[in-house]
Design a protein around this motif. Sequence first.
Motif, PDB file in Angstrom:
ATOM      1  N   ALA A 117       0.841  -1.195   0.000  1.00  0.00           N
ATOM      2  CA  ALA A 117       0.000   0.000   0.000  1.00  0.00           C
ATOM      3  C   ALA A 117       0.873   1.240   0.000  1.00  0.00           C
ATOM      4  N   LYS A 118       0.257   2.365  -0.278  1.00  0.00           N
ATOM      5  CA  LYS A 118       0.974   3.641  -0.249  1.00  0.00           C
ATOM      6  C   LYS A 118       0.153   4.683   0.484  1.00  0.00           C
ATOM      7  N   LEU A 119       0.862   5.498   1.201  1.00  0.00           N
ATOM      8  CA  LEU A 119       0.249   6.681   1.791  1.00  0.00           C
ATOM      9  C   LEU A 119       0.446   7.832   0.818  1.00  0.00           C
ATOM     10  N   GLY A 120      -0.444   8.787   0.852  1.00  0.00           N
ATOM     11  CA  GLY A 120      -0.256   9.988   0.050  1.00  0.00           C
ATOM     12  C   GLY A 120      -0.664  11.197   0.852  1.00  0.00           C
TER      13      GLY A 120
ATOM     14  N   ALA B 130       7.697  12.268 -10.289  1.00  0.00           N
ATOM     15  CA  ALA B 130       8.488  11.425  -9.379  1.00  0.00           C
ATOM     16  C   ALA B 130       8.589  12.097  -8.021  1.00  0.00           C
ATOM     17  N   GLU B 131       8.579  11.292  -6.953  1.00  0.00           N
ATOM     18  CA  GLU B 131       8.696  11.854  -5.605  1.00  0.00           C
ATOM     19  C   GLU B 131       9.451  10.902  -4.677  1.00  0.00           C
ATOM     20  N   PRO B 132      10.207  11.476  -3.731  1.00  0.00           N
ATOM     21  CA  PRO B 132      11.047  10.664  -2.843  1.00  0.00           C
ATOM     22  C   PRO B 132      10.247  10.134  -1.651  1.00  0.00           C
ATOM     23  N   GLU B 133      10.434   8.859  -1.349  1.00  0.00           N
ATOM     24  CA  GLU B 133       9.666   8.247  -0.259  1.00  0.00           C
ATOM     25  C   GLU B 133      10.535   7.296   0.558  1.00  0.00           C
ATOM     26  N   ILE B 134      10.140   7.093   1.782  1.00  0.00           N
ATOM     27  CA  ILE B 134      10.745   6.052   2.622  1.00  0.00           C
ATOM     28  C   ILE B 134       9.781   4.863   2.610  1.00  0.00           C
TER      29      ILE B 134
ATOM     30  N   ILE C  99      11.531   5.790  -5.113  1.00  0.00           N
ATOM     31  CA  ILE C  99      10.929   6.867  -5.899  1.00  0.00           C
ATOM     32  C   ILE C  99       9.551   6.380  -6.289  1.00  0.00           C
ATOM     33  N   GLU C 100       8.537   7.153  -5.906  1.00  0.00           N
ATOM     34  CA  GLU C 100       7.211   6.802  -6.392  1.00  0.00           C
ATOM     35  C   GLU C 100       6.912   7.583  -7.661  1.00  0.00           C
ATOM     36  N   LEU C 101       6.319   6.909  -8.638  1.00  0.00           N
ATOM     37  CA  LEU C 101       5.870   7.573  -9.861  1.00  0.00           C
ATOM     38  C   LEU C 101       4.363   7.722  -9.757  1.00  0.00           C
ATOM     39  N   ILE C 102       3.901   8.950  -9.806  1.00  0.00           N
ATOM     40  CA  ILE C 102       2.453   9.186  -9.754  1.00  0.00           C
ATOM     41  C   ILE C 102       2.006   9.735 -11.099  1.00  0.00           C
ATOM     42  N   ASP C 103       0.775   9.388 -11.470  1.00  0.00           N
ATOM     43  CA  ASP C 103       0.259   9.749 -12.794  1.00  0.00           C
ATOM     44  C   ASP C 103      -1.250   9.890 -12.670  1.00  0.00           C
TER      45      ASP C 103
ATOM     46  N   GLY D 254       4.758   8.069   1.890  1.00  0.00           N
ATOM     47  CA  GLY D 254       4.299   9.349   1.361  1.00  0.00           C
ATOM     48  C   GLY D 254       5.445  10.240   0.909  1.00  0.00           C
ATOM     49  N   GLY D 255       5.210  11.005  -0.132  1.00  0.00           N
ATOM     50  CA  GLY D 255       6.235  11.882  -0.697  1.00  0.00           C
ATOM     51  C   GLY D 255       6.717  12.893   0.336  1.00  0.00           C
ATOM     52  N   LEU D 256       8.048  13.014   0.441  1.00  0.00           N
ATOM     53  CA  LEU D 256       8.628  13.914   1.440  1.00  0.00           C
ATOM     54  C   LEU D 256       8.724  15.345   0.922  1.00  0.00           C
TER      55      LEU D 256
HETATM   56 MG    MG Z   1       3.603   9.150  -3.149  1.00  0.00          MG
END
Ligand code: MG
Length: 258
Positions: A58-61, A103-107, A135-139, A230-232
């Motif tokens: 899963a991912k948090l946003g 693109a966004e940086p995530e832990i 790196i999460e890619l969101i679209d 979640g993206g930092l």
């Molecule tokens: Mg994200």
Amino acid sequence: MTDLGLIAERLDDAARERRPLGEPVTDADSGFDLRAAYEVQGMVVAKRLERGARVMGAKLGLTSAAKQRQMAVSEPLYGWLTTDMVVDPTAALDLDTFIHVRAEPEIGFLIGREIPAPATVPAVLAATDAVFAAIELIDSRYDGFRFRHPDVIADNASSAGVVLGPVARPPAEVGDLALLGAVLRKNGAVVHTAAGAAALGHPARAVAWLVDRLAERGQTLEPGATVLSGGLTDAIAMERGSVVGVEIDGLGAVEVRA
Ligand code: MG
Ligand code: OOG
């Protein structure tokens, strides 16, 4: 009341045909609420599973102030990661397979054991086998990434891809995750910096938030799940020739290019 199945179909078509929806659902239906949105999300994910993908986590946003400001949505959300989203870090991204990818940086967290709800930061850390940079890619399937909270939930939180970093370490080895520095570079130049605390004060608090939201729906994270906290920082647009790199203290570097 809008037909939820129809919304799911339109979002899925938009993703497959790389044609964004002109307007968010909430423009036409102000009654489209969180309950309906997560129901649509479930249908959208089910369509990916029907095509052979499996849920991998899963991912948090919208867990950081930077992301909430950038997207003008002030509450977190979650979505599901599926195996077809994993991106090979050694190959260039094919931008034609996305609408307008960012693109966004995530832990990231690799969950080893079930986390009881209500969850706490120590309980999440105790249940975590490893943390890693990603790196999460969101679209977004909405034109111009324009949406309200329920719209983006229905769109599986803009999920599109994930590049997993090469280093996975037990959290106790890494130190205080809230204090981990993160540097985001585009084409070699530093564009954003942050610390782990950007994600709800502590990345494990973001995971705890997820565990509690899932528990409200009778769901849990399976052992073995990958969770993005979640993206930092702000997400940055990928264009042809872009190279985006993320470096996180103690967790190494991960890169994606188009
Ligand atoms: Mg994200
Ligand atoms: C929604 C997804 C947000 C994050 O890490 O904050 C997200 C979006 O920005 O389109 O993945």
